[in-house]
Design an enzyme around this catalytic site. Structure first.
Site, PDB file in Angstrom:
ATOM      1  N   GLU A  81      22.864 -36.485  69.889  1.00 31.22           N
ATOM      2  CA  GLU A  81      23.126 -37.334  68.731  1.00 31.22           C
ATOM      3  C   GLU A  81      23.634 -38.692  69.190  1.00 31.22           C
ATOM      4  OE1 GLU A  81      26.852 -35.531  66.679  1.00 31.22           O
ATOM      5  OE2 GLU A  81      27.141 -37.607  67.293  1.00 31.22           O
ATOM      6  N   CYS A 113      25.304 -31.722  66.420  1.00 26.89           N
ATOM      7  CA  CYS A 113      25.580 -31.020  67.688  1.00 26.89           C
ATOM      8  C   CYS A 113      24.728 -29.774  67.871  1.00 26.89           C
ATOM      9  CB  CYS A 113      27.044 -30.618  67.772  1.00 26.89           C
ATOM     10  SG  CYS A 113      28.171 -31.996  67.605  1.00 26.89           S
ATOM     11  N   HIS A 235      30.647 -23.137  69.051  1.00 25.03           N
ATOM     12  CA  HIS A 235      30.763 -24.597  69.116  1.00 25.03           C
ATOM     13  C   HIS A 235      32.245 -24.960  69.087  1.00 25.03           C
ATOM     14  CE1 HIS A 235      29.982 -28.801  68.617  1.00 25.03           C
ATOM     15  NE2 HIS A 235      30.626 -28.844  67.458  1.00 25.03           N
TER      16      HIS A 235
END
EC number: 2.3.3.10
Lengths: 349, 137, 380
Positions: A81, A113, A235
């Protein structure tokens, strides 16, 4: 047909800044900042490092661990990104930097992400369809944190790459499960230098709903429980979120801790959970069962069920390990951080 | 159109050398040339492409403080000569905050980095640099 | 006339180098050219040779010959521009020399000219970096001083010298420049000044680097000597080259192009007279003395410190202060060296009383790319 990880590589820059150093520059209470995010320090790419350069470094090591010749690679997908070019791919630079053939499916992917993990899933499909023998999936980011804003405490730099294929597997990817919705928790408008987020809104309706939704969906479909897994990797925008996600799902701390790297390198965005997985691969025994759940704002998660093979331990030492890279560090102060990350506004250069 | 002060074709045609240290090896005598040459010292014009190894030893280095306009904001620059399995290459050393601590024959790895960029609007030029494995911080 | 020469330097003029913000290429050219022609007795000119490295880069002018000629009112002779970096002067002289050697009776004009101060220092550095391999060296930001610094570091290490030993070059050149009317630096320097000057590329400091200067120097080169003066003839020259890619050279403490070039002459170990070396950086001056064969490898810095190369000795090096004191006018620098050596051989003030018979002039392109070495002699 067993499909999975043939090799992997990671890259963490050498420079680090302590979150305490940033807090001192902005007059924040360093202890409170640490308590909020549990991030001690973060990795800072040097002035000449960007998502392209880190992707090359990680991919080179991934090919070495895979034992795959560049000419055997049929696809390269880069999830990021923080593309240095709004228009012009990272994946095409990877083709020449890695010496791949010209017959390569290549594209950059963006889903905040999450795109690095989408690259993995897309390659699995190409391998399964017999369109390619091997593919490289990269998650790479040196994302932005507005100076003086809280993202600055956690935004790190790093990359990870996986060679996906169906032979000589280090780990088999046995199942995947997506969970996505329109949830605007974090975004960066076109042409804008820094992302904007919804503070607490990034938590419950975004991160936790999607992570838990994907993890539960995966386990439900497989008829598995947290007890069936040896590791859980999530994450990690900070170190609190993955620990809390693990608690919500019923994973004990010791199963989630080995896959947490955010406390020492910051949030590496598209590399985040996949770097955590790479660290777990360095210690996992053959047969170990690993759950990985990525997350991208906007928002969505991909859950993976991965199982280590007998070949895994023999591949760990073939290239730079995350344990080594976590130790290989040089601290810098806030002024060098601003210079290295090109945050100082310059007319030229 | 935005003025491009650096040439794109001039960069593009050297990508194999900039990215992967692609050298030429003489088919007759085995000598390896980086940068490539049209003819070997032995007289042969037949070569095979080879990539130089990505690990080597540092021969000498210096820290340049008076840089050119393309590198103003990257100073200082450290330049080193490294030996990559018998082939000597000149390049920038990076991730080395205290080069004076480098030992003789320090081990270096070849890394992929940004070299320069053509303002905020032109292309970004990538290429190899050299990174000491340890001993300079 | 017992000696036969390839050509004779019948007139010279040098502009004191400096920062000529008020003058362009044409003004500096006209001044140097017209005065040199005048000093040679205004002979007919068969060709105008222009040695310039930067005329298009800083002067934004291609085909500069006719612009310079028209402004100076020199007609009926073709102009030929010679570019070979900071060695343009020596190489243009070589071509001009061959031209007059092929004539029965005639003269050519050679003007070395460059104006680095048309642009900022960062741009000057960039243009100087073009002296290296643009694809494989300057692409990465390397400049000539990087290569000179690497050589200096190796030399000091290999022969166990201290930086203070190398500082003698700058001190001696400043001392000589202080007496040279056309030097850019006309003040002496102390060891402390050198040691406290800024590092440019370690171990080289500001005092090890010749300063960029705007300059123009002109020579009138003829097939026959000017009988009105004590003539200076060019007995011969040698050319040499080294590997273009610096890292690939076998030896970082010798100038291979100079070693090759000097083979054109008998060994210079017994040479007696004036020597002018192209000291863009102190270390290159030192290494040139060794590579010319004037002393043994590794001994030049010791001999320099002992005064062996001082005025009045057997080998008198850079009597005008070299590029270090006179300045680095890039494409013009070699012509300054040749003009200065001519004045020294003629005994022009302040070079009177030297009684030198011969001069060796070494001009080099970049850091040991190509070199040309000339032997000049007084012809009575």
């Amino acid at each position: 047909m067993a499909i999975g990880i043939v090799g992997w590589g990671a890259y963490i820059p050498r420079y680090r800044i302590k979150t305490r150093e940033i807090a001192e520059a902005w007059g924040d209470d360093a202890l409170r900042i640490r308590d909020m995010y549990l991030v001690e320090e973060k990795a800072v790419g040097y002035i000449d490092e960007d998502p392209v350069t880190m992707a090359v470094e990680a991919s080179r090591d991934a090919l070495i661990r895979a034992g795959v010749k560049p000419s055997e690679v049929g696809a390269v997908f880069a999830g990021t990104e923080s593309k240095p070019y709004a228009v012009k791919p990272i994946s095409s630079i990877l083709i020449d930097a890695l010496g791949l053939s010209r017959q390569v499916y290549s594209v950059d992917m963006e889903f905040a992400c999450k795109a690095g993990s989408d690259a993995v899933i897309n390659l699995m499909g190409l391998v399964k369809a017999n369109l390619i023998k091997y593919g490289i999936a990269v998650g790479t980011d040196s994302s932005q944190g507005e100076p003086g804003e809280h993202l600055e405490y956690t935004v790190g730099t790093g990359a990870v790459a996986y060679v996906i294929g169906s032979g000589n597997l280090a780990a088999e990817i046995k199942y995947t499960y997506p969970y996505a919705s329109d949830t605007p928790d974090f975004w960066r408008r076109d042409g804008s230098p820094y992302p904007v987020h919804g503070e607490g809104f990034t938590g419950e309706p975004a991160y936790f709903r999607h992570i838990i939704g994907a993890a539960k969906g995966l386990m439900d479909e497989l008829g598995m429980k947290p007890n069936d897994f040896d590791y859980a990797v999530f994450h990690q925008p900070n170190a609190r979120f993955p620990v809390r996600a693990a608690q919500m799902l019923g994973f004990p701390l010791e199963k989630v801790k080995p896959g947490i790297v955010v406390d020492l390198i910051g949030n590496t965005y598209n590399a985040s959970a996949l770097l955590g997985l790479a660290k777990v691969l360095e210690e996992a025994k053959p047969g170990a069962k690993i759950m990985v759940v990525t997350f991208g704002s906007g928002a969505g998660s991909n859950a993976f069920y991965i199982e280590a093979t007998d070949q895994l331990p023999g591949k760990v030492k073939l290239a730079r390990t995350i344990s080594e890279m976590l130790e290989d560090k040089v601290y810098i102060d806030y002024s060098l951080y601003l210079k290295y990350r090109r945050i100082i506004k310059m007319i030229h250069g | 159109m935005v003025d491009q002060s650096l040439s794109v074709p001039k960069y593009w045609r050297r990508i194999p050398q900039y990215y992967r240290l692609t050298a030429l090896k003489c088919r007759k005598c085995g000598r390896v040339y980086f940068p490539p040459r049209a003819i070997c010292d032995c007289g042969s014009r037949e070569f095979d492409e080879v990539e130089l190894p990505r690990r080597g030893r540092l021969i000498e280095f210096t820290v340049l403080r008076s840089v050119t306009s393309d590198f103003e904001k990257q100073r200082p620059l450290i330049f080193g000569i490294v030996d990559l399995n018998g082939v000597r290459v000149l390049g920038q050393l990076v991730d080395c905050p205290n080069p004076e601590k480098l030992s003789d024959n320090a081990e270096v790895e070849v890394v992929f980095r940004r070299v320069k960029e053509d303002s905020d609007y032109g292309i970004i030029y990538y290429g190899f640099k050299l990174r000491p494995l340890k001993g300079c911080w | 006339m017992g000696i036969s020469a390839l050509g004779y330097i019948n007139g010279v003029h040098v502009i004191p180098p400096g920062r000529y913000y008020d003058k362009g290429y044409r003004e500096l050219f006209a001044e140097a050219a017209l005065k040199a022609l005048e000093s040679a007795g205004n002979p007919d000119i068969k060709a105008i040779y222009i040695a310039s490295a930067l005329s298009e880069l800083t002067g934004e002018q291609l085909a500069i010959g006719n612009i310079l000629r028209d402004y100076s009112g020199i007609r009926n002779a073709p102009s030929i521009r010679v570019e070979n970096g900071d060695g343009s002067g020596g190489f243009a002289f070589m071509v001009a020399l061959n031209h007059v050697a092929s004539m029965n009776d005639g003269c050519v004009l050679l003007v070395g000219i460059d104006k680095p101060h048309e642009v900022t220092s960062l741009k000057q550095n960039k243009y100087a970096s073009y002296l290296l391999d643009s694809d494989y060296e300057s692409y990465f930001g390397a400049t000539p001083v990087v290569l000179a610094a690497l050589m200096a570091k190796q030399y000091l290490k290999n022969y166990e010298y201290k930086y203070e030993d190398l500082a003698a070059w700058a001190i001696k050149m400043h001392e000589r420049g202080a007496k040279t009317p056309f030097a850019y630096f006309k003040r002496a320097a102390k060891l402390k000044d050198v040691l406290e000057s800024e590092l440019v590329a370690d171990p080289l400091r500001l005092y090890d680097v010749s300063p960029f200067v705007d300059g123009a120097a002109a020579l009138v080169l003829c097939s026959k000597p000017n009988t009105r003066d004590q003539a200076v003839g060019v007995l011969g020259y040698g050319f040499g080259a080294s590997n273009s890619y610096f890292a690939s050279r076998n030896d970082y403490t010798a100038l291979m192009s100079v070693i090759e070039a000097v083979k054109a002459f008998n060994p210079l170990n017994d040479f007696n007279g004036i020597v002018s070396v192209h000291d863009t950086y102190s270390i290159l001056g030192v290494l040139a003395l060794e590579s010319l064969g004037l002393c043994k490898r590794g001994s030049a810095l010791r001999l320099l410190n002992e005064g062996y190369f001082d005025p009045g000795g057997k080998v008198m090096v850079n009597l005008d202060g070299g590029l270090k004191a006179v300045g680095n006018s890039m494409g013009a620098s070699g012509v300054y060296q040749l003009a200065s050596a001519t004045m020294q051989l003629r005994g022009d003030k302040p070079f009177n009383g030297l009684n030198a018979e011969a001069a060796v002039v070494e001009d080099m392109v970049g850091v040991d790319q190509e070199s040309v070495v000339f032997m000049l002699k007084v012809v009575k």
